[in-house]
Design a protein around this motif. Structure first.
Motif, PDB file in Angstrom:
ATOM      1  N   LEU A  21      25.048  33.892  41.018  1.00  0.00           N
ATOM      2  CA  LEU A  21      25.194  32.738  40.147  1.00  0.00           C
ATOM      3  C   LEU A  21      25.808  33.166  38.826  1.00  0.00           C
ATOM      4  CD1 LEU A  21      22.860  31.908  42.181  1.00  0.00           C
ATOM      5  CD2 LEU A  21      22.228  30.275  40.435  1.00  0.00           C
ATOM      6  N   THR A  22      26.893  32.519  38.444  1.00  0.00           N
ATOM      7  CA  THR A  22      27.519  32.745  37.149  1.00  0.00           C
ATOM      8  C   THR A  22      27.518  31.427  36.404  1.00  0.00           C
ATOM      9  OG1 THR A  22      28.934  34.476  38.058  1.00  0.00           O
ATOM     10  CG2 THR A  22      29.585  33.539  35.935  1.00  0.00           C
ATOM     11  N   PHE A  23      26.692  31.355  35.368  1.00  0.00           N
ATOM     12  CA  PHE A  23      26.605  30.170  34.518  1.00  0.00           C
ATOM     13  C   PHE A  23      27.609  30.344  33.387  1.00  0.00           C
ATOM     14  CE2 PHE A  23      22.585  30.544  36.629  1.00  0.00           C
ATOM     15  CZ  PHE A  23      22.226  29.240  36.929  1.00  0.00           C
ATOM     16  N   THR A  24      28.520  29.388  33.227  1.00  0.00           N
ATOM     17  CA  THR A  24      29.541  29.446  32.196  1.00  0.00           C
ATOM     18  C   THR A  24      29.500  28.163  31.378  1.00  0.00           C
ATOM     19  OG1 THR A  24      30.925  30.740  33.699  1.00  0.00           O
ATOM     20  CG2 THR A  24      32.005  29.810  31.771  1.00  0.00           C
ATOM     21  N   LEU A  25      29.522  28.291  30.071  1.00  0.00           N
ATOM     22  CA  LEU A  25      29.594  27.111  29.207  1.00  0.00           C
ATOM     23  C   LEU A  25      30.960  26.449  29.393  1.00  0.00           C
ATOM     24  CD1 LEU A  25      28.034  28.490  25.906  1.00  0.00           C
ATOM     25  CD2 LEU A  25      26.886  27.310  27.780  1.00  0.00           C
ATOM     26  N   SER A  26      30.993  25.133  29.347  1.00  0.00           N
ATOM     27  CA  SER A  26      32.263  24.415  29.479  1.00  0.00           C
ATOM     28  C   SER A  26      33.179  24.774  28.315  1.00  0.00           C
ATOM     29  CB  SER A  26      32.018  22.903  29.503  1.00  0.00           C
ATOM     30  OG  SER A  26      31.561  22.470  28.228  1.00  0.00           O
ATOM     31  N   ASP A  27      34.469  24.567  28.507  1.00  0.00           N
ATOM     32  CA  ASP A  27      35.438  24.850  27.445  1.00  0.00           C
ATOM     33  C   ASP A  27      35.101  24.078  26.173  1.00  0.00           C
ATOM     34  OD1 ASP A  27      36.795  26.547  29.151  1.00  0.00           O
ATOM     35  OD2 ASP A  27      38.342  25.069  29.683  1.00  0.00           O
ATOM     36  N   VAL A  80      28.566  31.809  43.183  1.00  0.00           N
ATOM     37  CA  VAL A  80      28.182  30.432  42.873  1.00  0.00           C
ATOM     38  C   VAL A  80      28.528  30.169  41.403  1.00  0.00           C
ATOM     39  CG1 VAL A  80      26.310  28.732  42.852  1.00  0.00           C
ATOM     40  CG2 VAL A  80      26.277  30.602  44.539  1.00  0.00           C
ATOM     41  N   PRO A  81      29.721  29.631  41.143  1.00  0.00           N
ATOM     42  CA  PRO A  81      30.090  29.329  39.755  1.00  0.00           C
ATOM     43  C   PRO A  81      29.426  28.031  39.286  1.00  0.00           C
ATOM     44  CG  PRO A  81      31.885  28.773  41.242  1.00  0.00           C
ATOM     45  CD  PRO A  81      30.783  29.353  42.091  1.00  0.00           C
ATOM     46  N   VAL A  82      28.693  28.110  38.174  1.00  0.00           N
ATOM     47  CA  VAL A  82      27.972  26.958  37.639  1.00  0.00           C
ATOM     48  C   VAL A  82      28.484  26.683  36.228  1.00  0.00           C
ATOM     49  CG1 VAL A  82      25.710  25.978  37.081  1.00  0.00           C
ATOM     50  CG2 VAL A  82      25.919  27.649  38.951  1.00  0.00           C
ATOM     51  N   THR A  83      29.134  25.545  36.027  1.00  0.00           N
ATOM     52  CA  THR A  83      29.612  25.166  34.701  1.00  0.00           C
ATOM     53  C   THR A  83      28.555  24.312  34.018  1.00  0.00           C
ATOM     54  OG1 THR A  83      31.900  25.213  35.470  1.00  0.00           O
ATOM     55  CG2 THR A  83      31.466  24.023  33.418  1.00  0.00           C
ATOM     56  N   VAL A  84      28.158  24.744  32.810  1.00  0.00           N
ATOM     57  CA  VAL A  84      27.159  24.027  32.029  1.00  0.00           C
ATOM     58  C   VAL A  84      27.880  23.077  31.076  1.00  0.00           C
ATOM     59  CG1 VAL A  84      25.210  24.252  30.435  1.00  0.00           C
ATOM     60  CG2 VAL A  84      25.611  26.014  32.178  1.00  0.00           C
ATOM     61  N   LEU A  85      27.483  21.805  31.087  1.00  0.00           N
ATOM     62  CA  LEU A  85      28.094  20.770  30.256  1.00  0.00           C
ATOM     63  C   LEU A  85      27.077  20.263  29.235  1.00  0.00           C
ATOM     64  CD1 LEU A  85      29.568  18.652  33.206  1.00  0.00           C
ATOM     65  CD2 LEU A  85      30.779  20.411  31.894  1.00  0.00           C
ATOM     66  N   PHE A  86      27.563  19.775  28.110  1.00  0.00           N
ATOM     67  CA  PHE A  86      26.710  19.084  27.135  1.00  0.00           C
ATOM     68  C   PHE A  86      27.305  17.698  26.982  1.00  0.00           C
ATOM     69  CE2 PHE A  86      25.096  18.355  22.701  1.00  0.00           C
ATOM     70  CZ  PHE A  86      23.750  18.379  23.033  1.00  0.00           C
ATOM     71  N   ASP A  87      26.691  16.745  27.687  1.00  0.00           N
ATOM     72  CA  ASP A  87      27.252  15.406  27.780  1.00  0.00           C
ATOM     73  C   ASP A  87      26.235  14.395  27.258  1.00  0.00           C
ATOM     74  OD1 ASP A  87      29.074  13.418  28.517  1.00  0.00           O
ATOM     75  OD2 ASP A  87      28.237  13.248  30.528  1.00  0.00           O
ATOM     76  N   THR A  88      26.640  13.576  26.332  1.00  0.00           N
ATOM     77  CA  THR A  88      25.784  12.553  25.704  1.00  0.00           C
ATOM     78  C   THR A  88      24.424  13.105  25.292  1.00  0.00           C
ATOM     79  OG1 THR A  88      24.946  11.714  27.837  1.00  0.00           O
ATOM     80  CG2 THR A  88      26.930  10.653  26.947  1.00  0.00           C
ATOM     81  N   GLY A  89      24.459  14.267  24.647  1.00  0.00           N
ATOM     82  CA  GLY A  89      23.236  14.865  24.110  1.00  0.00           C
ATOM     83  C   GLY A  89      22.343  15.546  25.119  1.00  0.00           C
ATOM     84  N   GLU A  90      22.831  15.765  26.341  1.00  0.00           N
ATOM     85  CA  GLU A  90      22.018  16.371  27.391  1.00  0.00           C
ATOM     86  C   GLU A  90      22.785  17.484  28.093  1.00  0.00           C
ATOM     87  OE1 GLU A  90      20.017  14.926  31.586  1.00  0.00           O
ATOM     88  OE2 GLU A  90      20.271  13.458  29.997  1.00  0.00           O
ATOM     89  N   LEU A  91      22.088  18.591  28.386  1.00  0.00           N
ATOM     90  CA  LEU A  91      22.692  19.672  29.161  1.00  0.00           C
ATOM     91  C   LEU A  91      22.643  19.311  30.637  1.00  0.00           C
ATOM     92  CD1 LEU A  91      21.094  22.734  27.362  1.00  0.00           C
ATOM     93  CD2 LEU A  91      23.502  22.087  27.310  1.00  0.00           C
ATOM     94  N   THR A  92      23.775  19.467  31.317  1.00  0.00           N
ATOM     95  CA  THR A  92      23.862  19.193  32.754  1.00  0.00           C
ATOM     96  C   THR A  92      24.779  20.225  33.393  1.00  0.00           C
ATOM     97  OG1 THR A  92      25.743  17.695  32.523  1.00  0.00           O
ATOM     98  CG2 THR A  92      23.547  16.690  32.428  1.00  0.00           C
ATOM     99  N   PHE A  93      24.926  20.147  34.703  1.00  0.00           N
ATOM    100  CA  PHE A  93      25.857  20.995  35.444  1.00  0.00           C
ATOM    101  C   PHE A  93      27.028  20.161  35.944  1.00  0.00           C
ATOM    102  CE2 PHE A  93      21.816  23.285  36.875  1.00  0.00           C
ATOM    103  CZ  PHE A  93      21.883  24.198  35.837  1.00  0.00           C
TER     104      PHE A  93
END
Length: 153
Positions: free
Chosen positions: A66-72, A24-37
């Motif tokens: 589950l593999t949580f990866t920070l976005s590029d 289960v690849p999970v990409t973590v995003l930081f979008d408009t000041g909020e952490l999301t998937f």
């Protein structure tokens, strides 16, 4: 020391058995000041911006890797997972549960979970935390939901 006998059916799994391990690849995003998937859907799981649903196997032994990866973009900006990177809570308390450290890269964290629910079980939800360090050293905490979904649920 004590021994407790459970009446739970245990089914042995063989290495390499089809469906035994579900990545289960999970990409973590930081979008408009909020952490999301990054949303994603597969046969055995669904990821939305704020939750991860793991579908029950109906009793078959398998694990969700589950593999949580920070976005590029987060990696380039200098974001890293804190230690612990993930906290899964138990029995609806934030004082007990499981802690997972980041991988050596500090941009990835892994957890192995299971869901052997069958269609007679009810959906269950829990919160967990993702802890990320901003380039400034400030801690960001994201508290998404994990959903344990029965098959066909």
């Amino acid at each position: 020391m004590s021994t407790v006998l459970c009446e739970e059916k245990v089914v042995p799994g063989a290495a390499g058995e089809a469906g035994l391990n579900v990545p289960v690849p999970v990409t973590v995003l930081f979008d408009t000041g909020e952490l999301t998937f990054q949303p994603a859907t597969a046969a055995d799981y669904t990821i939305t911006s704020q939750s991860i649903s793991l579908k029950g196997s109906g009793g078959t032994p398998r694990q969700f890797l589950l593999t949580f990866t920070l976005s590029d973009a987060m990696i380039v900006a200098g974001y890293r997972f804190a230690n612990p990177a993930l906290k899964f809570f138990q029995a609806q308390t934030k004082n007990a549960g499981f802690r997972f450290p980041p991988e050596a890269s500090e941009t990835e964290a892994r957890a192995s979970l299971f869901n052997t629910m069958d269609d007679k079980d009810s959906k269950a939800t829990d919160e967990f935390s993702i802890l990320i360090l901003k380039p400034t050293g400030q801690l960001l905490v994201h508290d998404p939901t994990i959903v344990w979904d029965p098959p066909g649920g």
